[in-house]
Design a protein around this motif. Structure first.
Motif, short mmCIF file in Angstrom:
data_model
loop_
_atom_site.label_atom_id
_atom_site.label_comp_id
_atom_site.label_asym_id
_atom_site.label_seq_id
_atom_site.Cartn_x
_atom_site.Cartn_y
_atom_site.Cartn_z
N GLU A 114 -71.55 -76.73 45.26
CA GLU A 114 -71.95 -77.67 44.22
C GLU A 114 -72.77 -77.01 43.11
OE1 GLU A 114 -73.75 -81.22 45.64
OE2 GLU A 114 -72.34 -81.51 47.28
N LEU A 115 -73.08 -75.74 43.28
CA LEU A 115 -73.89 -75.03 42.30
C LEU A 115 -73.01 -74.26 41.32
CD1 LEU A 115 -76.57 -73.61 44.75
CD2 LEU A 115 -76.93 -75.43 43.07
N ASP A 116 -73.54 -74.02 40.15
CA ASP A 116 -72.87 -73.20 39.16
C ASP A 116 -72.64 -71.81 39.75
OD1 ASP A 116 -72.27 -71.47 36.98
OD2 ASP A 116 -73.27 -72.82 35.59
N PRO A 117 -71.42 -71.25 39.65
CA PRO A 117 -71.16 -69.91 40.19
C PRO A 117 -72.13 -68.85 39.66
CG PRO A 117 -69.10 -70.97 39.60
CD PRO A 117 -70.20 -71.86 39.11
N GLU A 118 -72.64 -69.05 38.44
CA GLU A 118 -73.57 -68.07 37.88
C GLU A 118 -74.89 -68.01 38.64
OE1 GLU A 118 -74.16 -68.51 33.73
OE2 GLU A 118 -72.05 -68.16 33.21
N THR A 119 -75.14 -69.05 39.45
CA THR A 119 -76.35 -69.06 40.28
C THR A 119 -76.44 -67.82 41.14
OG1 THR A 119 -76.41 -71.47 40.36
CG2 THR A 119 -77.51 -70.30 42.15
N PHE A 120 -75.30 -67.34 41.61
CA PHE A 120 -75.28 -66.24 42.56
C PHE A 120 -75.14 -64.89 41.88
CE2 PHE A 120 -73.67 -70.09 44.56
CZ PHE A 120 -74.58 -70.23 45.59
N GLU A 121 -75.32 -64.85 40.55
CA GLU A 121 -75.20 -63.60 39.82
C GLU A 121 -76.56 -62.93 39.59
OE1 GLU A 121 -72.31 -62.06 39.08
OE2 GLU A 121 -71.49 -63.70 40.28
N VAL A 122 -77.64 -63.55 40.03
CA VAL A 122 -78.97 -62.98 39.79
C VAL A 122 -79.11 -61.62 40.46
CG1 VAL A 122 -81.43 -63.27 40.15
CG2 VAL A 122 -80.04 -65.23 39.46
N ILE A 123 -78.81 -61.55 41.76
CA ILE A 123 -78.93 -60.28 42.48
C ILE A 123 -77.91 -59.26 41.97
CG2 ILE A 123 -78.82 -59.14 44.71
CD1 ILE A 123 -81.34 -60.80 44.30
N PRO A 124 -76.63 -59.63 41.80
CA PRO A 124 -75.68 -58.66 41.23
C PRO A 124 -76.09 -58.14 39.86
CG PRO A 124 -74.48 -60.44 42.26
CD PRO A 124 -75.93 -60.84 42.28
N ASP A 125 -76.68 -59.00 39.03
CA ASP A 125 -77.15 -58.55 37.72
C ASP A 125 -78.27 -57.53 37.87
OD1 ASP A 125 -75.31 -60.15 36.48
OD2 ASP A 125 -76.73 -61.71 35.87
N ALA A 126 -79.19 -57.80 38.80
CA ALA A 126 -80.28 -56.85 39.06
C ALA A 126 -79.72 -55.54 39.59
CB ALA A 126 -81.28 -57.45 40.05
N MET A 127 -78.73 -55.64 40.48
CA MET A 127 -78.12 -54.43 41.04
C MET A 127 -77.41 -53.63 39.95
SD MET A 127 -78.71 -53.90 44.27
CE MET A 127 -77.34 -52.83 44.73
N ALA A 128 -76.80 -54.30 39.00
CA ALA A 128 -76.12 -53.59 37.92
C ALA A 128 -77.11 -52.75 37.11
CB ALA A 128 -75.40 -54.58 37.01
N ILE A 129 -78.29 -53.33 36.86
CA ILE A 129 -79.34 -52.59 36.14
C ILE A 129 -79.81 -51.40 36.97
CG2 ILE A 129 -81.71 -52.73 35.26
CD1 ILE A 129 -81.11 -55.69 34.58
N ILE A 130 -80.02 -51.63 38.26
CA ILE A 130 -80.49 -50.57 39.16
C ILE A 130 -79.47 -49.44 39.24
CG2 ILE A 130 -80.84 -50.08 41.62
CD1 ILE A 130 -82.27 -52.83 41.76
N LEU A 131 -78.19 -49.79 39.37
CA LEU A 131 -77.15 -48.76 39.48
C LEU A 131 -76.98 -48.01 38.16
CD1 LEU A 131 -74.65 -50.82 41.61
CD2 LEU A 131 -75.71 -48.66 42.29
N GLY A 132 -77.18 -48.72 37.04
CA GLY A 132 -77.12 -48.05 35.74
C GLY A 132 -78.21 -47.00 35.62
N ARG A 133 -79.41 -47.34 36.05
CA ARG A 133 -80.52 -46.37 36.03
C ARG A 133 -80.22 -45.19 36.96
NH1 ARG A 133 -85.17 -50.84 37.08
NH2 ARG A 133 -85.38 -51.70 34.96
N ALA A 134 -79.67 -45.50 38.15
CA ALA A 134 -79.37 -44.44 39.11
C ALA A 134 -78.31 -43.49 38.56
CB ALA A 134 -78.90 -45.05 40.43
N ALA A 135 -77.34 -44.04 37.83
CA ALA A 135 -76.30 -43.20 37.22
C ALA A 135 -76.91 -42.29 36.16
CB ALA A 135 -75.21 -44.08 36.62
N GLU A 136 -77.85 -42.82 35.38
CA GLU A 136 -78.51 -42.01 34.36
C GLU A 136 -79.32 -40.87 34.99
OE1 GLU A 136 -80.86 -44.70 32.09
OE2 GLU A 136 -79.13 -45.62 31.08
#
Length: 203
Positions: A114-136
């Motif tokens: 019943e929740l907006d699918p974007e609700t579950f993107e908080v952790i993946p969004d944080a992980m994307a930032i973390i992985l971007g830093r790790a790649a750098e």
């Protein structure tokens, strides 16, 4: 409440009053006992006022949680290492589980559809930032980490929460990172490098 007082509660003030009432109702009745009617009565407003902002009780409960607690998306960890950052995210999740309690977490998960699918993107969004830093930093090959792999640590923590119905021990979080996530990421990084080397040698 007088008509004058009601008139003053508009916009952000009214929304904050409703979210505070929703959190108080969760504290008093648990997720199973949460109803829009009771929140409306506690906030001294109408049900339709609530429904205009939140479609259902799951949406309202999630908004109340976000109103009361800061999100990991607002302060993505930056410990200087991929391991430290991912562990910080998982510890944030485990701490929130303890703070919210299993009743609320399980209730929201049961009504996740019943929740907006974007609700579950908080952790993946944080992980994307973390992985971007790790790649750098050269710790990981960005193309080696698929969205599913990036979601894996948080998905395993959620599974542990739902399976055991108790806070996830820190040792389990460390195990997820050290024995599952990092070995997979590193192995895929080696595979990517070997494929590039083989392609270059064949030319």
């Amino acid at each position: 409440m007088t008509g004058e007082a009601k008139a003053r509660r508009r916009g952000a003030a009214l929304e904050a009053a409703i979210l505070d009432a929703a959190w108080d109702e969760l504290d008093a009745s648990g997720y199973a006992g949460l109803t829009i009617e009771n929140v409306a009565a506690r906030a001294r407003t109408g049900k339709q006022v609530i429904y205009r902002r939140w479609q259902n009780r799951a949406d309202l409960a999630l908004a109340a949680m976000r109103h009361r607690y800061t999100s990991i998306a607002d302060d993505v960890p930056d410990t200087g290492s991929l391991r430290g950052d991912v562990l910080a995210v998982l510890r944030h999740m485990a701490r929130r589980f303890r703070e919210f309690g299993s009743d609320l977490v399980h209730g929201l998960m049961a009504e996740a559809h019943e929740l907006d699918p974007e609700t579950f993107e908080v952790i993946p969004d944080a992980m994307a930032i973390i992985l971007g830093r790790a790649a750098e930093r050269g710790e990981v090959s960005a193309e080696a980490v698929t969205p599913r792999i990036a979601r894996m640590p948080a998905d395993l923590v959620r599974h542990e929460m739902l399976l055991t119905d108790r806070p996830v021990p820190d040792g389990v979080l460390v195990e997820i990172v050290d024995e599952m996530f990092l070995p997979l990421v590193r192995a895929r990084g080696r595979d990517q490098r070997e494929k590039r080397a083989a392609t270059g040698a064949s030319r």
